[in-house]
Design an enzyme around this catalytic site. Structure first.
Site, PDB file in Angstrom:
ATOM      1  N   ASP A  23       2.616  -1.974   3.651  1.00 47.78           N
ATOM      2  CA  ASP A  23       1.596  -3.023   3.653  1.00 47.78           C
ATOM      3  C   ASP A  23       2.290  -4.382   3.515  1.00 47.78           C
ATOM      4  O   ASP A  23       3.210  -4.553   2.720  1.00 47.78           O
ATOM      5  CB  ASP A  23       0.610  -2.817   2.494  1.00 47.78           C
ATOM      6  N   ILE A  24       1.818  -5.359   4.293  1.00 49.52           N
ATOM      7  CA  ILE A  24       2.444  -6.684   4.290  1.00 49.52           C
ATOM      8  C   ILE A  24       2.208  -7.418   2.960  1.00 49.52           C
ATOM      9  O   ILE A  24       2.968  -8.324   2.610  1.00 49.52           O
ATOM     10  CB  ILE A  24       1.911  -7.510   5.492  1.00 49.52           C
ATOM     11  N   HIS A  41      -7.595   3.555   8.041  1.00 48.48           N
ATOM     12  CA  HIS A  41      -6.276   3.634   7.427  1.00 48.48           C
ATOM     13  C   HIS A  41      -6.408   4.099   5.995  1.00 48.48           C
ATOM     14  O   HIS A  41      -7.416   3.854   5.337  1.00 48.48           O
ATOM     15  CB  HIS A  41      -5.541   2.290   7.484  1.00 48.48           C
ATOM     16  N   GLN A  80     -13.216  -3.579   3.548  1.00 49.96           N
ATOM     17  CA  GLN A  80     -12.339  -3.244   4.674  1.00 49.96           C
ATOM     18  C   GLN A  80     -12.093  -4.507   5.485  1.00 49.96           C
ATOM     19  O   GLN A  80     -13.046  -5.156   5.927  1.00 49.96           O
ATOM     20  CB  GLN A  80     -12.984  -2.170   5.557  1.00 49.96           C
TER      21      GLN A  80
HETATM   22  P1  5GP Z   1      -8.216  -3.062   4.203  1.00 53.31           P
HETATM   23  O1  5GP Z   1      -8.536  -4.324   3.471  1.00 53.31           O
HETATM   24  O2  5GP Z   1      -8.766  -3.097   5.612  1.00 53.31           O
HETATM   25  O3  5GP Z   1      -8.525  -1.804   3.462  1.00 53.31           O
HETATM   26  O4  5GP Z   1      -6.631  -3.013   4.304  1.00 53.31           O
HETATM   27  C1  5GP Z   1      -5.919  -3.726   5.255  1.00 53.31           C
HETATM   28  C2  5GP Z   1      -4.509  -3.847   4.742  1.00 53.31           C
HETATM   29  O5  5GP Z   1      -3.710  -4.228   5.823  1.00 53.31           O
HETATM   30  C3  5GP Z   1      -4.332  -4.913   3.648  1.00 53.31           C
HETATM   31  O6  5GP Z   1      -3.808  -4.298   2.472  1.00 53.31           O
HETATM   32  C4  5GP Z   1      -3.362  -5.905   4.274  1.00 53.31           C
HETATM   33  O7  5GP Z   1      -2.432  -6.416   3.366  1.00 53.31           O
HETATM   34  C5  5GP Z   1      -2.697  -5.094   5.378  1.00 53.31           C
HETATM   35  N1  5GP Z   1      -2.296  -5.864   6.535  1.00 53.31           N
HETATM   36  C6  5GP Z   1      -3.056  -6.793   7.202  1.00 53.31           C
HETATM   37  N2  5GP Z   1      -2.356  -7.286   8.238  1.00 53.31           N
HETATM   38  C7  5GP Z   1      -1.156  -6.639   8.227  1.00 53.31           C
HETATM   39  C8  5GP Z   1      -0.008  -6.731   9.077  1.00 53.31           C
HETATM   40  O8  5GP Z   1       0.055  -7.489  10.058  1.00 53.31           O
HETATM   41  N3  5GP Z   1       1.044  -5.939   8.767  1.00 53.31           N
HETATM   42  C9  5GP Z   1       1.029  -5.077   7.705  1.00 53.31           C
HETATM   43  N4  5GP Z   1       2.127  -4.340   7.506  1.00 53.31           N
HETATM   44  N5  5GP Z   1      -0.042  -4.967   6.890  1.00 53.31           N
HETATM   45  C10 5GP Z   1      -1.126  -5.749   7.155  1.00 53.31           C
END
Ligand code: 5GP
Length: 110
Positions: free
Chosen positions: A28-29, A98, A92
């Site tokens: 995760d970034i 994911h 999300q």
């Molecule tokens: P969500 O909030 O949808 O459950 O999780 C999305 C995750 O993707 C977040 O933890 C965010 O830090 C990660 N993320 C968003 N953009 C990128 C990216 O470009 N690269 C990586 N490696 N992680 C990302």
């Protein structure tokens, strides 16, 4: 096309730790724990709410892959957390299914 689809096609770089025909895993970034890996199916399912009955084998495969990756990163023995966020109230932010694999520190309660 989601940002994760662009990672799958290498349009956007990521620190990839695992890949096969069905899924990809990368750091995760913006890590929320010492180990924070995202496991993403290559099939562009928006979220668990969008999964169909025919996705059952894929979902089972992904969960077993989560456990395999956790063992590989040394967090299985002490324990870890697996999260999948769904929709706006689930926080999300990327509309591509994911699983967050979080470990390396003590987790709190909900
Ligand atoms: P969500 O909030 O949808 O459950 O999780 C999305 C995750 O993707 C977040 O933890 C965010 O830090 C990660 N993320 C968003 N953009 C990128 C990216 O470009 N690269 C990586 N490696 N992680 C990302």
């Amino acid at each position: 096309m989601s940002i994760f689809a662009k990672i799958i096609t290498r349009e956007i770089p990521a620190k990839i730790v695992y890949e096969d025909d069905l899924c990809i895993a990368f750091h995760d970034i913006n890590p929320a724990a010492p180990v924070h890996i995202l496991l993403v199916p290559k099939k562009p399912i928006v979220s668990l709410d969008h999964a169909a009955p025919e996705d059952a084998p894929l979902l089972g495969y992904l969960l077993l892959k989560v456990a395999e990756i956790a063992r590989k990163f040394g967090i299985a023995e002490k324990g870890y957390r697996v999260v999948t966020n769904i929709g706006p109230e689930g926080a999300q932010s990327v509309p591509h299914l994911h699983f967050h694999i979080l470990g390396g520190r003590q987790m709190g309660g909900f």
